[in-house]
Enzyme design. Sequence first.
Site, PDB file in Angstrom:
ATOM      1  N   ASP A  49      22.674  27.278 -26.176  1.00 18.48           N
ATOM      2  CA  ASP A  49      21.594  27.891 -25.411  1.00 18.48           C
ATOM      3  C   ASP A  49      21.506  27.331 -23.994  1.00 18.48           C
ATOM      4  O   ASP A  49      20.475  27.471 -23.336  1.00 18.48           O
ATOM      5  CB  ASP A  49      20.259  27.658 -26.132  1.00 18.48           C
ATOM      6  CG  ASP A  49      20.267  28.237 -27.533  1.00 18.48           C
ATOM      7  OD1 ASP A  49      20.579  29.423 -27.679  1.00 18.48           O
ATOM      8  OD2 ASP A  49      19.968  27.495 -28.480  1.00 18.48           O
ATOM      9  N   CYS A  85       0.848  -1.186   0.000  1.00 19.27           N
ATOM     10  CA  CYS A  85       0.000   0.000   0.000  1.00 19.27           C
ATOM     11  C   CYS A  85       0.882   1.234   0.000  1.00 19.27           C
ATOM     12  O   CYS A  85       2.090   1.157   0.244  1.00 19.27           O
ATOM     13  CB  CYS A  85      -0.956   0.022   1.189  1.00 19.27           C
ATOM     14  SG  CYS A  85      -0.219   0.587   2.722  1.00 19.27           S
ATOM     15  N   CYS A 138       3.291   2.116   2.788  1.00 15.66           N
ATOM     16  CA  CYS A 138       4.611   1.489   2.856  1.00 15.66           C
ATOM     17  C   CYS A 138       5.701   2.408   2.311  1.00 15.66           C
ATOM     18  O   CYS A 138       6.874   2.270   2.677  1.00 15.66           O
ATOM     19  CB  CYS A 138       4.614   0.181   2.067  1.00 15.66           C
ATOM     20  SG  CYS A 138       3.391  -1.031   2.603  1.00 15.66           S
ATOM     21  N   ASP A 167      19.459  24.246 -29.009  1.00 17.93           N
ATOM     22  CA  ASP A 167      20.260  23.095 -29.414  1.00 17.93           C
ATOM     23  C   ASP A 167      20.922  22.380 -28.247  1.00 17.93           C
ATOM     24  O   ASP A 167      21.618  21.400 -28.445  1.00 17.93           O
ATOM     25  CB  ASP A 167      21.316  23.497 -30.454  1.00 17.93           C
ATOM     26  CG  ASP A 167      22.314  24.511 -29.909  1.00 17.93           C
ATOM     27  OD1 ASP A 167      22.334  24.733 -28.678  1.00 17.93           O
ATOM     28  OD2 ASP A 167      23.075  25.073 -30.710  1.00 17.93           O
ATOM     29  N   ASP A 195      14.753  29.245 -30.232  1.00 17.74           N
ATOM     30  CA  ASP A 195      15.982  29.687 -30.882  1.00 17.74           C
ATOM     31  C   ASP A 195      15.786  29.551 -32.391  1.00 17.74           C
ATOM     32  O   ASP A 195      14.983  28.734 -32.844  1.00 17.74           O
ATOM     33  CB  ASP A 195      17.149  28.823 -30.406  1.00 17.74           C
ATOM     34  CG  ASP A 195      18.445  29.185 -31.105  1.00 17.74           C
ATOM     35  OD1 ASP A 195      18.788  30.376 -31.140  1.00 17.74           O
ATOM     36  OD2 ASP A 195      19.108  28.264 -31.618  1.00 17.74           O
TER      37      ASP A 195
END
Length: 749
Positions: A637, A21, A24, A633, A434
């Site tokens: 960036d 459950c 746990c 890329d 970009d």
Amino acid sequence: MSSPSRDAVTTTRLSIGGMRCAGCVSAVEQALAAVPGVTKAQVNFADHSAEVSGRAATEALIEAVRDAGYDAASMEAAGDEDARRAEAEAQALRLRLYRTLAASALALPLLVGDMLLGLFPHLDHARGFWFVVGLLTAGVMAYAGGHFFSGAWKAFRHHNATMDTLIALGTGAAWVYSMLMVVWPGLFPEQVRHPYFEAAVVIIAFVNLGAWLEARARRRTSQAIRRLLDLQPATARVIRQGVEQDVPVETVGLGEVLRVRPGERIPVDGELLDGESRVDESMLTGEPMPKSKHPGDAVSTGTLNTSGSFLMRATHIGRDTALARIIELVRRAQGAKPAIGRIVDRVAGVFVPVVLIVAVLTFLAWFNFGPEPRVSYILVTVMSVLLIACPCALGLATPISIMVGVGKAAELGILIRNGEALETAGRLTTVILDKTGTVTEGRPAVTDVVPASGWSESGVLRHAASLEAASEHPLAQAVIEAAVRQDLEPLSLEAFDAIAGQGVHGKVGGRDVLVGNARLLAVHGLADTALDAEAERLAGLGRTPVYVAVGGVVAGLIGVADPIKPDSAAAVARLKQLGLKVVLLTGDRLAAARAIAAQAGIDEVDAEVLPADKAEHVARRQAAGERVAMVGDGINDAPALARADVGFAIGSGTDVAIESADVTLMGGSLHAVADAVALSRATLGNIRQNLFGAFVYNTASIPVAAGVLYPFIGLLLNPMIAGAAMALSSVTVVSNANRLRGFRTGRAE
């Protein structure tokens, strides 16, 4: 997996056994966090795994989990571990089915014969018969429900309460009550002398059936990883000492030469040496069209060679291949918890103790205020409260949807690094793109050839390409590629000189040739008014005008541009349909940026922005209340990708950009951004549905089980119905999450 050294900070994955459950989860996380050297411990109830960061030894982590009353085993990243785990899951599934059948074999006769048809004799007239039924019930409970009682005892020893506690108390109380009634019937009023053996065994049958159905449905959530693992060929055809031989793929070494035949999957990452082919990389990029491969091109593990035979050199093997990194990334993302998941885990961790308190209050209320036969009412209501309130559905609601969503994204060539990114992507308001390599192809290409009077397009292009053959400038490469596409024979190059900031000058085929900008022509006293007007038109379209002069005369003009990708405009339109603001961010000239934006359908442009300033641009929008995604890329960036709420890195199949952003798009199409946003929203919606259903189920069912409606309409919940409802609630959550596997991208075919 070997144990980490004392000084090494590592991430260890464990398979956790015995969790039944969501309560746990907290117990296991607390046990792991208490181990010296552990900096972070995160448990995933959906796939019963744990990820632990720090300097603790694996053996110490396993021992801590076992001391807490659960089982643990190390998980490796290789395919062997997944195969072993799949076999273990299959065995556990069979065991659940056997337990269900065993409990049902006794439950059905008791349920039908006694409760429905009334065929069994009354207790006062057949105590021996009911004593035998009690013994049979005890045997079935030991086999089919023994794990509930052992789990409850372990939890009790460690001062915890779990689903096992609720089931063991409910069914155990029913059996003990019934057995006491059989052995000492005088202890009970005559009107309540009916045993509840059928309730105990039917409840165990229902709970086991629910666990079996849940496990079956849950196995489907990890199919994304299994499909990826299936892409790894078992053997490779290696050329050793001039002889081709098939060997196990794990024995292939770096630098070895391999033969890949048509229809075969590529066994390791490598570089094509000889031959040409078309390779289906859809498993990696999500893009269906096979790509042409030539000597020098990279090829990736698991991709399908569709046509020619070729030789390749192995460059990455084993866990260093792109496929292995993708599998590990998907696995980690599936186990990650977004903020909402961590909150729910904390709630589920205290839920079972609260239910036990409610059960005690229910007992006291019926004992003090309930009608006769009071003992029967107490037993029915307390059992119902204990059985119906298991928080399994609550604990599964978030992780199961995350697992399916991340797996579906991987099928689409979208690699999501963590659950937070999947959650945040659905709440974005702005997408910043970009320009170069994201919206555009990323490399210049000739778009126009405008000849002057007396010249042809092929003549202008042939002279320019012949001179540019000695140049390494990107614009020069565009001119050369255009000439090659038209099969133009180059002229002999006799002299060459590059002039910084202007162009190139040389002698081609015995004639002076100039290729460059207007300043180069002005320096040599050349001009063409008609071409100047054409140059202004090209510049307005975002293209770079390149003049060509031959023998002291202006021969023509070549327009060069970085063209937008064929599907960029359609992808931008999809982003707008999703209600997102789309912004083009570039360091290029404003005129060129506006031209690209117009072609792509982007309304807002920020141009002439230095790479170092892109992150600041993202921050400004965030300060204004926007939730911002940055798409680039993954290298140039990087600061902006890191600063954004979600960073999308455009990958290239084998690019290490996998590690550079929250989300990596393995293909080059912007459609994947729209796919990721749409899938994120679908996943968040699925989580909300699961949580709503689980909360409503628990909050509404507990009062009903406690008998709150009895004074008004005489309704009491049968404990067997309560057990069935508890079991089916988890199945419902898992089944709802699996609906995400049918997610459709909405791309136009």
